[in-house]
Design a protein around this motif. Sequence first.
Motif, short mmCIF file in Angstrom:
data_model
loop_
_atom_site.label_atom_id
_atom_site.label_comp_id
_atom_site.label_asym_id
_atom_site.label_seq_id
_atom_site.Cartn_x
_atom_site.Cartn_y
_atom_site.Cartn_z
N GLU A 162 54.16 41.02 47.21
CA GLU A 162 53.72 41.76 46.04
C GLU A 162 52.25 41.46 45.71
OE1 GLU A 162 56.41 39.91 46.32
OE2 GLU A 162 58.15 40.96 45.50
N LEU A 163 51.83 40.23 45.93
CA LEU A 163 50.44 39.86 45.68
C LEU A 163 49.54 40.33 46.82
CD1 LEU A 163 50.89 36.30 44.17
CD2 LEU A 163 50.33 38.41 42.96
N ASP A 164 50.03 40.26 48.05
CA ASP A 164 49.25 40.72 49.20
C ASP A 164 48.80 42.17 49.02
OD1 ASP A 164 49.80 38.29 50.39
OD2 ASP A 164 51.09 39.11 51.96
N LEU A 191 42.17 32.82 43.13
CA LEU A 191 43.06 32.68 44.27
C LEU A 191 43.59 31.26 44.43
CD1 LEU A 191 41.21 34.90 46.90
CD2 LEU A 191 43.21 35.50 45.51
N GLN A 192 43.02 30.32 43.72
CA GLN A 192 43.50 28.94 43.76
C GLN A 192 44.71 28.73 42.86
OE1 GLN A 192 42.18 26.72 45.97
NE2 GLN A 192 41.00 28.53 46.58
N GLN A 193 45.03 29.73 42.05
CA GLN A 193 46.16 29.63 41.13
C GLN A 193 47.47 29.84 41.90
OE1 GLN A 193 45.13 28.66 37.95
NE2 GLN A 193 43.27 28.65 39.19
N ASP A 194 48.55 29.36 41.33
CA ASP A 194 49.87 29.49 41.95
C ASP A 194 50.34 30.94 41.95
OD1 ASP A 194 50.07 26.73 42.39
OD2 ASP A 194 51.00 26.39 40.44
N ASP A 195 51.04 31.31 43.02
CA ASP A 195 51.55 32.67 43.15
C ASP A 195 52.38 33.13 41.95
OD1 ASP A 195 50.25 32.87 45.57
OD2 ASP A 195 52.06 33.00 46.78
N TRP A 222 50.85 37.17 35.56
CA TRP A 222 49.67 37.73 34.89
C TRP A 222 49.46 39.19 35.26
CZ3 TRP A 222 45.91 33.28 36.62
CH2 TRP A 222 46.28 32.10 36.00
N LEU A 223 49.56 39.48 36.56
CA LEU A 223 49.29 40.83 37.03
C LEU A 223 50.36 41.83 36.62
CD1 LEU A 223 47.85 39.98 40.54
CD2 LEU A 223 46.60 40.85 38.56
N MET A 224 51.58 41.36 36.45
CA MET A 224 52.67 42.23 36.02
C MET A 224 52.77 42.32 34.50
SD MET A 224 53.87 43.53 38.75
CE MET A 224 52.28 43.43 39.51
N GLY A 225 51.98 41.50 33.80
CA GLY A 225 51.99 41.52 32.34
C GLY A 225 53.12 40.73 31.71
N PHE A 226 53.77 39.89 32.50
CA PHE A 226 54.86 39.07 31.97
C PHE A 226 54.32 37.90 31.15
CE2 PHE A 226 57.09 40.37 36.10
CZ PHE A 226 57.55 41.54 35.55
N GLU A 227 53.12 37.43 31.49
CA GLU A 227 52.47 36.33 30.78
C GLU A 227 51.00 36.67 30.60
OE1 GLU A 227 53.04 32.58 32.76
OE2 GLU A 227 55.20 32.87 32.93
N THR A 228 50.38 35.99 29.66
CA THR A 228 48.95 36.15 29.43
C THR A 228 48.20 35.22 30.38
OG1 THR A 228 49.35 36.64 27.11
CG2 THR A 228 47.12 35.98 27.70
N ALA A 229 47.19 35.74 31.04
CA ALA A 229 46.39 34.94 31.97
C ALA A 229 45.61 33.88 31.21
CB ALA A 229 45.44 35.85 32.73
N LYS A 230 45.26 32.82 31.92
CA LYS A 230 44.36 31.82 31.35
C LYS A 230 43.11 32.54 30.89
CE LYS A 230 45.75 28.05 34.42
NZ LYS A 230 45.30 27.15 35.50
N SER A 231 42.49 32.05 29.83
CA SER A 231 41.36 32.75 29.23
C SER A 231 40.23 33.03 30.22
CB SER A 231 40.82 31.97 28.03
OG SER A 231 40.38 30.69 28.43
N GLU A 232 39.97 32.10 31.14
CA GLU A 232 38.88 32.31 32.09
C GLU A 232 39.19 33.42 33.10
OE1 GLU A 232 40.70 29.44 31.83
OE2 GLU A 232 40.85 28.44 33.76
N PHE A 233 40.47 33.78 33.22
CA PHE A 233 40.87 34.82 34.16
C PHE A 233 41.32 36.11 33.48
CE2 PHE A 233 42.05 30.85 36.59
CZ PHE A 233 40.93 30.89 37.42
N SER A 234 41.23 36.18 32.18
CA SER A 234 41.77 37.35 31.47
C SER A 234 41.02 38.64 31.84
CB SER A 234 41.77 37.14 29.96
OG SER A 234 40.46 36.92 29.50
N GLU A 235 39.71 38.60 31.93
CA GLU A 235 38.95 39.81 32.26
C GLU A 235 39.21 40.26 33.70
OE1 GLU A 235 34.32 41.23 32.57
OE2 GLU A 235 34.83 39.75 31.05
N LEU A 236 39.24 39.31 34.62
CA LEU A 236 39.52 39.64 36.02
C LEU A 236 40.94 40.19 36.16
CD1 LEU A 236 38.85 39.75 39.01
CD2 LEU A 236 39.44 37.31 39.16
N THR A 237 41.88 39.59 35.49
CA THR A 237 43.25 40.08 35.53
C THR A 237 43.32 41.51 35.02
OG1 THR A 237 44.16 37.85 35.30
CG2 THR A 237 45.61 39.67 34.73
#
Length: 87
Positions: A22-24, A50-54, A60-75
Amino acid sequence: MTKESQDNYKALLWASRRGMLELDVILTPYLEQHYAAMSASEIKLFSDYLQQDDPDLYAWLMGFETAKSEFSELTAKIRQFIEQRVN
């Protein structure tokens, strides 16, 4: 593309291949389409992403959780990319 940039691109492409299919299918096409326009800081951020756990990336990408603040814009950018591809 310089040799260094090309090597960095190849390393990021390899790192975009994850343990979850799914991430690939999200991260590799995103990188392929956006790498040329990314700034050095955006490339660094994507590398850190990409260093974060799958399971975290997936949530984050599916919207189940909020991304870490430093990754919120990229997400948000990657999620927008997903929506454009689906619609």
